[in-house]
Design a protein around this motif. Sequence first.
Motif, PDB file in Angstrom:
ATOM      1  N   GLU A  40       0.931  -1.098  -0.066  1.00  0.00           N
ATOM      2  CA  GLU A  40       0.112   0.096   0.034  1.00  0.00           C
ATOM      3  C   GLU A  40       0.944   1.203  -0.103  1.00  0.00           C
ATOM      4  OE1 GLU A  40      -2.997   0.282   3.083  1.00  0.00           O
ATOM      5  OE2 GLU A  40      -3.687  -1.822   2.934  1.00  0.00           O
ATOM      6  N   ALA A  41       1.840   1.189   0.584  1.00  0.00           N
ATOM      7  CA  ALA A  41       2.926   2.406   0.833  1.00  0.00           C
ATOM      8  C   ALA A  41       3.586   2.684  -0.172  1.00  0.00           C
ATOM      9  CB  ALA A  41       3.715   2.370   2.331  1.00  0.00           C
ATOM     10  N   VAL A  42       4.139   1.679  -0.755  1.00  0.00           N
ATOM     11  CA  VAL A  42       4.776   1.630  -2.151  1.00  0.00           C
ATOM     12  C   VAL A  42       4.143   2.238  -3.248  1.00  0.00           C
ATOM     13  CG1 VAL A  42       5.991   0.506  -3.930  1.00  0.00           C
ATOM     14  CG2 VAL A  42       6.576  -0.109  -1.219  1.00  0.00           C
ATOM     15  N   VAL A  43       2.860   1.754  -3.540  1.00  0.00           N
ATOM     16  CA  VAL A  43       1.957   2.243  -4.632  1.00  0.00           C
ATOM     17  C   VAL A  43       1.537   3.478  -4.273  1.00  0.00           C
ATOM     18  CG1 VAL A  43      -0.436   1.714  -5.675  1.00  0.00           C
ATOM     19  CG2 VAL A  43       1.306  -0.296  -5.214  1.00  0.00           C
ATOM     20  N   ALA A  61       6.212   5.480   3.844  1.00  0.00           N
ATOM     21  CA  ALA A  61       6.528   4.740   2.690  1.00  0.00           C
ATOM     22  C   ALA A  61       7.864   4.598   2.664  1.00  0.00           C
ATOM     23  CB  ALA A  61       5.948   5.216   1.506  1.00  0.00           C
ATOM     24  N   LYS A  62       8.747   5.248   3.432  1.00  0.00           N
ATOM     25  CA  LYS A  62      10.189   5.451   2.886  1.00  0.00           C
ATOM     26  C   LYS A  62      11.012   4.204   2.972  1.00  0.00           C
ATOM     27  CE  LYS A  62      14.643   7.554   4.613  1.00  0.00           C
ATOM     28  NZ  LYS A  62      15.269   8.231   5.745  1.00  0.00           N
ATOM     29  N   ASP A  63      10.882   3.399   4.224  1.00  0.00           N
ATOM     30  CA  ASP A  63      11.724   2.064   4.203  1.00  0.00           C
ATOM     31  C   ASP A  63      11.003   0.957   3.231  1.00  0.00           C
ATOM     32  OD1 ASP A  63      12.961   2.990   6.424  1.00  0.00           O
ATOM     33  OD2 ASP A  63      11.450   1.990   7.996  1.00  0.00           O
ATOM     34  N   SER A  64       9.716   0.968   2.893  1.00  0.00           N
ATOM     35  CA  SER A  64       9.285   0.096   2.153  1.00  0.00           C
ATOM     36  C   SER A  64       9.866   0.272   0.530  1.00  0.00           C
ATOM     37  CB  SER A  64       7.867  -0.005   1.874  1.00  0.00           C
ATOM     38  OG  SER A  64       7.331  -0.594   2.866  1.00  0.00           O
ATOM     39  N   VAL A  65       9.814   1.690   0.298  1.00  0.00           N
ATOM     40  CA  VAL A  65      10.161   2.166  -1.024  1.00  0.00           C
ATOM     41  C   VAL A  65      11.856   1.925  -1.289  1.00  0.00           C
ATOM     42  CG1 VAL A  65      10.592   4.113  -2.487  1.00  0.00           C
ATOM     43  CG2 VAL A  65       8.443   3.937  -1.411  1.00  0.00           C
ATOM     44  N   LYS A  66      12.701   2.273  -0.035  1.00  0.00           N
ATOM     45  CA  LYS A  66      13.863   1.766  -0.146  1.00  0.00           C
ATOM     46  C   LYS A  66      14.175   0.395  -0.411  1.00  0.00           C
ATOM     47  CE  LYS A  66      17.185   3.797   2.258  1.00  0.00           C
ATOM     48  NZ  LYS A  66      18.110   4.373   3.485  1.00  0.00           N
ATOM     49  N   LYS A  81      22.591   5.642  -5.641  1.00  0.00           N
ATOM     50  CA  LYS A  81      22.455   7.141  -5.380  1.00  0.00           C
ATOM     51  C   LYS A  81      20.779   7.335  -5.241  1.00  0.00           C
ATOM     52  CE  LYS A  81      23.184   9.508  -9.791  1.00  0.00           C
ATOM     53  NZ  LYS A  81      23.939  10.510 -10.190  1.00  0.00           N
ATOM     54  N   TYR A  82      20.006   6.678  -5.955  1.00  0.00           N
ATOM     55  CA  TYR A  82      18.815   6.781  -6.001  1.00  0.00           C
ATOM     56  C   TYR A  82      17.997   5.994  -5.253  1.00  0.00           C
ATOM     57  CZ  TYR A  82      19.693   9.704  -9.990  1.00  0.00           C
ATOM     58  OH  TYR A  82      19.954  10.568 -11.064  1.00  0.00           O
ATOM     59  N   VAL A  83      18.641   5.046  -4.221  1.00  0.00           N
ATOM     60  CA  VAL A  83      17.905   4.186  -3.049  1.00  0.00           C
ATOM     61  C   VAL A  83      17.872   5.021  -2.077  1.00  0.00           C
ATOM     62  CG1 VAL A  83      18.251   2.044  -1.870  1.00  0.00           C
ATOM     63  CG2 VAL A  83      19.040   2.165  -4.336  1.00  0.00           C
ATOM     64  N   ASP A  84      16.656   5.757  -1.808  1.00  0.00           N
ATOM     65  CA  ASP A  84      16.740   6.886  -0.975  1.00  0.00           C
ATOM     66  C   ASP A  84      15.113   7.028  -0.348  1.00  0.00           C
ATOM     67  OD1 ASP A  84      15.136   7.836  -3.078  1.00  0.00           O
ATOM     68  OD2 ASP A  84      16.180   9.621  -3.523  1.00  0.00           O
ATOM     69  N   GLY A  85      14.228   6.068  -0.713  1.00  0.00           N
ATOM     70  CA  GLY A  85      12.908   6.167  -0.227  1.00  0.00           C
ATOM     71  C   GLY A  85      12.075   7.090  -0.989  1.00  0.00           C
ATOM     72  N   HIS A  86      12.445   7.809  -2.025  1.00  0.00           N
ATOM     73  CA  HIS A  86      11.675   8.634  -2.568  1.00  0.00           C
ATOM     74  C   HIS A  86      11.248   8.097  -3.987  1.00  0.00           C
ATOM     75  CE1 HIS A  86      10.079  12.496  -4.450  1.00  0.00           C
ATOM     76  NE2 HIS A  86      10.714  12.124  -5.478  1.00  0.00           N
TER      77      HIS A  86
END
Length: 276
Positions: A40-43, A61-66, A81-86
Motif C-alpha cells: 500500500e505504501a509503495v503504490v 513509505a520510506k523504508d518500503s520504497v527503499k 544513489k537513488y536508493v533513498d525512499g523517494h
Amino acid sequence: MRTTAKILTTAGISTALLAGGIGVASQQADAAKGTSVNMEAVVKAAQWDPYKSDQSMTPGAKDSVKAVESALAAKGLLSKKYVDGHYGTTTVTAYAKFQKSLGYSGLDATGLPGKGSLTQLGKGRYSLDHTISVGGKTTMDGKTVNTRTAAMVKAAEKKGGLNLVLTQGEYNPGGVDASAGTHDGGGAIDISVNNLNSRSAAVKALRQVGFAAWERTPAQGFDPHIHAVAISDTDMAPGAQAQIGDYYKGLNGLAGHGEDNGPKVKKVTFEEYQRG
C-alpha cells in the motif's frame, strides 16, 4: 616443545566452505524474512512522489520504497544513489524496465508496481504485506469496472446516501476523446449528475472512501459529470496516475493544473478508509 599443526584435508576444506556457504545463505534467508515491504505504501508513493516538486518522502513509505529500490539496484536497473525512499521518476523508469524484463508491456509496464511484479522483485530479498488487489472485471450500469472500484462506489453510495450512475467505466481505451486516455486502464470512472441533489456532497463522499474526484463543468469544456479516479488502483493508465498526483497537490486533474475547488477531506486510499 614441538607444536602439532592441524592439517585440513581437501575434503575438510570443502566441508568447511560448504558449511560457511550454508551459513551465509541461511543468514541471507533470515534477513529476507525479516524485511517486509508494505505494498500500500509503495503504490501510494509511486502515485504521489513523481509529481512532487521536491524529494520528500510519502509518509510511512520510506523504508518500503527503499527496499524496492535496493532490489532494483541489485539487478542493475537503478543507481545506488537513488536508493533513498523517494519513488521519483528515476525509480518509475527503473521499475518499468523490471516489468518489461518479466514480459509485461503496455499498461502493465508503466513503472506502477503491482502485486505480481513486487513479489517477483522481492524473491530472496523481502516479503510483501498490505497487498492490494483490484480483482477481476465486472459491470456497473453496463460499464466495465474492476471489483475494487465497484466496492468503492458502493461504499461512497452508503457513505453519502447516494445513487451513483456511471456514464463511463474503466478499461475503455479510446472511448471518449475528452478523457485523454484516463479511462484506458483501471480506476477511472465518470458519474452522472442528473439525479444528484448535491454534486458537492457526491464528490465529498467519493473522496472520503478513496477516490480523487472532481465535478466537471461546461466552463471547463465538459458536459456536466463527476470524474473519479480510485487512488492506488494498480491497473491505472498514466493519465489517471497524473491526476492522482494533481489531487495530492491540491489541483484539479486537468491539463491546466488549476486549483482544486472541491470539498476538503482527508486524502485516503480505500484500504485506509476500510480500516477506519
